[in-house]
Scaffold this active site. Structure first.
Site, PDB file in Angstrom:
ATOM      1  N   GLU A 269      27.724  40.348  38.130  1.00 17.40           N
ATOM      2  CA  GLU A 269      29.075  40.426  38.682  1.00 17.40           C
ATOM      3  C   GLU A 269      29.381  41.824  39.218  1.00 17.40           C
ATOM      4  O   GLU A 269      30.045  41.969  40.232  1.00 17.40           O
ATOM      5  CB  GLU A 269      30.123  40.001  37.648  1.00 17.40           C
ATOM      6  CG  GLU A 269      30.204  38.495  37.437  1.00 17.40           C
ATOM      7  CD  GLU A 269      30.505  37.724  38.720  1.00 17.40           C
ATOM      8  OE1 GLU A 269      31.215  38.240  39.597  1.00 17.40           O
ATOM      9  OE2 GLU A 269      29.997  36.592  38.871  1.00 17.40           O
TER      10      GLU A 269
ATOM     11  N   TYR B 152      39.538  39.114  39.261  1.00 19.09           N
ATOM     12  CA  TYR B 152      38.480  38.165  39.623  1.00 19.09           C
ATOM     13  C   TYR B 152      37.297  38.270  38.665  1.00 19.09           C
ATOM     14  O   TYR B 152      36.820  37.277  38.124  1.00 19.09           O
ATOM     15  CB  TYR B 152      37.997  38.386  41.077  1.00 19.09           C
ATOM     16  CG  TYR B 152      36.661  37.733  41.278  1.00 19.09           C
ATOM     17  CD1 TYR B 152      36.577  36.346  41.424  1.00 19.09           C
ATOM     18  CD2 TYR B 152      35.473  38.471  41.214  1.00 19.09           C
ATOM     19  CE1 TYR B 152      35.348  35.714  41.520  1.00 19.09           C
ATOM     20  CE2 TYR B 152      34.247  37.844  41.310  1.00 19.09           C
ATOM     21  CZ  TYR B 152      34.188  36.465  41.464  1.00 19.09           C
ATOM     22  OH  TYR B 152      32.980  35.846  41.535  1.00 19.09           O
TER      23      TYR B 152
ATOM     24  N   ASP C 226      37.411  34.414  44.565  1.00 19.44           N
ATOM     25  CA  ASP C 226      36.758  35.340  45.497  1.00 19.44           C
ATOM     26  C   ASP C 226      36.842  34.735  46.898  1.00 19.44           C
ATOM     27  O   ASP C 226      37.509  33.697  47.085  1.00 19.44           O
ATOM     28  CB  ASP C 226      35.299  35.615  45.074  1.00 19.44           C
ATOM     29  CG  ASP C 226      34.383  34.434  45.352  1.00 19.44           C
ATOM     30  OD1 ASP C 226      34.897  33.308  45.577  1.00 19.44           O
ATOM     31  OD2 ASP C 226      33.157  34.616  45.357  1.00 19.44           O
TER      32      ASP C 226
END
Ligand code: SF4
Length: 340
Positions: free
Chosen positions: A39, A122, A140
């Site tokens: 991520e 997010y 996203d």
């Protein structure tokens, strides 16, 4: 409707998900570390760019406690080429906090995650969903585009409401990754592949396209004539990656010629060899973008195989084709000749 949307995405993802290095793990702490690392790397960077960096980083530093003890200059070295070095610094600080405060265990609550360096709304939701299977969906660019088109809405709050409606109690990780994957592979920013989309049965964008194309078809349909060359040897068909036919460029295709009947023989000769026979077998029509392709299938039988100029072409068996992405255009041709 919401549950049928989530079920469709889950089924599609199961079948079509890419084999990405952070999607396989040895145990839960390995899974958490891989999700955290991926991520951070995926912020502002594309999947295909991240893969080699992720593999190398994970090979050198395979655990969060080891990461916490690593010097920043070594991390920067491993990050070299990925850009946005602030992410590397934030990742190290996050690992150090997790190591000191949480005994090297990635926290599993939003409040704890959001307070870690480099983790925004997010990323926190993506980690909760992907690493812990919690019923969250981070928004996203891919997720936003899919739901924006699906419901014809632009407003973030409305998109959030629609996302909340499709949340699931089980398989939240697959659902979130499924929406992102659908956005990356099918609901692409340009030229979405709506014909192949598992959500086209209820998609407002797709329905709008269909209505528009109907309207266009009532007014004026442009017709283009093509010859599709079918050349099969030992149950393998000759294909290439299209370069001359706009909407299909980059996709696998049979050799296509857009020439008059008079020039057909000369053009086939240029592609194959001087010795061949051909027969015209079928005709099919395929609608592409804003025109109708009037396609004549021409079966080629070169009599001297050694003289074939293969150039950019390659033979594919039925099994090999199953591993490739086959456009709906090629699928129609292959099913007409009963190759698929
Ligand atoms: S049908 Fe098309 S626009 Fe709608 S979600 Fe699927 S790919 Fe996107």
């Amino acid at each position: 409707m919401s549950s049928s949307i989530s079920n469709k995405i889950l089924a599609w993802y199961k079948k079509h998900k890419r084999d990405l290095p952070w999607r396989s793990y040895q145990n839960q702490s390995d899974r958490h570390y891989k999700v955290l690392l991926s991520e951070f790397m995926l912020q502002q960077t594309q999947v295909k760019t991240v893969i080699p960096y992720f593999n190398n980083f994970y090979k050198k530093i395979p655990r969060i406690d080891l990461l916490a003890k690593t010097r920043l200059d070594r991390i920067n070295k491993l990050w070299q080429g990925l850009g946005y070095y602030r992410r590397a610094k934030n990742l190290l600080q996050t690992a150090q906090i997790i190591s000191d405060k949480y005994n090297s265990r990635l926290p599993s609550t939003y409040d704890k995650l959001i307070n870690l360096p480099g983790i925004g709304d997010y990323t926190a939701k993506a980690i909760l969903s992907i690493a812990f299977d919690k019923s969250e969906i981070g928004i996203d660019g891919n997720v936003k585009r899919v739901f924006s088109r699906l419901h014809n809405i632009k407003d973030n709050k409305k998109i959030l409401i629609k996302l909340n409606e499709v949340k699931v109690k089980k398989n939240s990780s697959s659902l979130m990754q499924g929406i992102m994957e659908l956005g990356a592979l099918i609901c692409r920013p340009k030229k979405p592949l709506c014909d192949q989309c598992c959500l086209n049965f209820t998609c407002k964008f797709f329905n709008g396209l269909k209505k528009n194309s109907k309207k266009k078809s009532l007014t004026k349909i442009k017709v283009r004539k093509f010859y599709a060359l079918i050349y099969i040897v030992k149950k393998k068909i000759l294909l290439n990656f299209e370069t001359k036919f706009g909407p299909l460029n980059g996709f696998l295709n049979v050799p296509l010629l857009e020439v008059s009947e008079k020039k057909l023989k000369n053009n086939i000769t240029a592609l194959f060899s001087k010795k061949f026979t051909f027969s015209v077998n079928h005709k099919i029509n395929i609608f592409i973008s804003n025109f109708k392709a009037d396609i004549t299938l021409v079966e080629i039988k070169p009599s001297d195989l050694t003289k074939i100029k293969l150039n950019q072409f390659k033979f594919y068996s039925n099994d090999q084709l199953k591993k490739e992405f086959v456009s709906s255009f090629l699928k129609k041709i292959l099913s007409k000749i009963k190759f698929l």
